[in-house]
Design a protein around this motif. Structure first.
Motif, PDB file in Angstrom:
ATOM      1  N   ASP A   4       4.331   9.147  -2.803  1.00 62.16           N
ATOM      2  CA  ASP A   4       2.572   9.311  -2.751  1.00 62.16           C
ATOM      3  C   ASP A   4       2.178  10.252  -4.011  1.00 62.16           C
ATOM      4  O   ASP A   4       0.940  10.184  -4.372  1.00 62.16           O
TER       5      ASP A   4
ATOM      6  N   CYS B  39      -2.125   3.056  -0.361  1.00 56.34           N
ATOM      7  CA  CYS B  39      -2.758   4.015   0.362  1.00 56.34           C
ATOM      8  C   CYS B  39      -4.207   4.095   0.086  1.00 56.34           C
ATOM      9  O   CYS B  39      -5.022   4.128   0.871  1.00 56.34           O
TER      10      CYS B  39
ATOM     11  N   ASN C 178       0.756   5.379   5.323  1.00 58.03           N
ATOM     12  CA  ASN C 178       1.830   4.476   4.471  1.00 58.03           C
ATOM     13  C   ASN C 178       3.180   4.474   5.152  1.00 58.03           C
ATOM     14  O   ASN C 178       3.600   5.568   5.343  1.00 58.03           O
TER      15      ASN C 178
ATOM     16  N   SER D 265       0.525  -0.047   4.472  1.00 63.55           N
ATOM     17  CA  SER D 265      -0.813   0.862   4.416  1.00 63.55           C
ATOM     18  C   SER D 265      -1.477   0.485   5.597  1.00 63.55           C
ATOM     19  O   SER D 265      -2.144  -0.457   5.602  1.00 63.55           O
TER      20      SER D 265
END
Length: 244
Positions: A71, A82, A134, A120
């Protein structure tokens, strides 16, 4: 196999329904929801959840460390599943991130970290998109249509829990701000009075001067006001001491 998957989803939904927003802080509750998503979606190795916060920093949590690394990549470059799910309000699925043309910068970097599959899921309510969840797996083509279906079934009540937690967090934040304002108001009024006695300004003019001092000194309004009041009090004590 489907019976086991349905049982896992049912267990996660039951746990989700028992979450008490008042018992956890916002970040802890979101982290628990991310962990439940891993249990609910077959093949998942980890999950992260991003909550969009208007006029405030977004809240980003993860169920395990490798999710943080993934991320961090997508948010640092502004590209990834995402971000796509939150922007479109639609589920995004990939089974080969390294070669996915939708994210030419994010995908190869995720693949080099050994993460190849992602699901996602946008967190939706009638008010709009509040974030995205996610779910990642190390293997390729881990998430099929069935996993997507289960993920979307889980995402509906998850979005409600997340939204409720967000509303509660915002209410607590506002209450703290109001309490701080009530606490600081007397000293601000005292500082305004001191400035008016020195200059003959109106209350609005004195407050504007106080605000300007706060901005130029890069200090909170309360700090500037406190300094003015303390300095005035110190000068008054000196005058009393000097009197015969």
């Amino acid at each position: 196999m489907w019976q086991r998957q349905d049982a896992d989803l049912a267990a996660s939904l039951a746990e989700l329904s028992q979450l008490s927003n008042g018992a956890f802080g916002l970040t802890e509750l979101l982290t628990r929801v991310a962990g439940m998503a891993v249990a609910a979606i077959p093949g998942a190795d980890g999950a992260g959840l991003t909550l969009l916060e208007p006029h405030h920093a977004d809240v980003i949590v993860k169920s395990t460390e490798f999710v943080r690394q993934i991320d961090d990549i997508q948010y640092s470059i502004g590209e990834g599943p995402c971000i796509s799910a939150a922007a479109t309000g639609r589920t995004v699925r990939s089974g080969s991130l390294g070669g996915d043309a939708r994210w030419p910068r994010f995908g190869p970097r995720a693949g080099r970290l050994g993460v190849h599959s992602v699901l996602s899921l946008p967190l939706l309510s009638p008010a709009g998109v509040h974030g995205a969840m996610n779910v990642y797996a190390h293997g390729k083509n881990v998430f099929d249509a069935r996993a997507e279906e289960l993920g979307e079934l889980f995402a509906v009540p998850a979005a409600i829990s997340v939204l409720n937690a967000q509303i509660l967090s915002q209410a607590r934040r506002l209450a703290t701000q109001l309490q701080a304002a009530l606490t600081s108001r007397p000293v601000i009024d005292q500082a305004i009075g001191i400035l008016r006695s020195r200059s003959g300004d109106t209350a609005d003019q004195a407050f504007a001067r106080l605000t300007t001092l706060s901005q130029t000194q890069h200090l909170k309004l309360t700090q500037v006001a406190t300094t003015i009041v303390e300095q005035a009090a110190a000068r008054a004590r000196v005058r009393r001491t000097d009197q015969p």
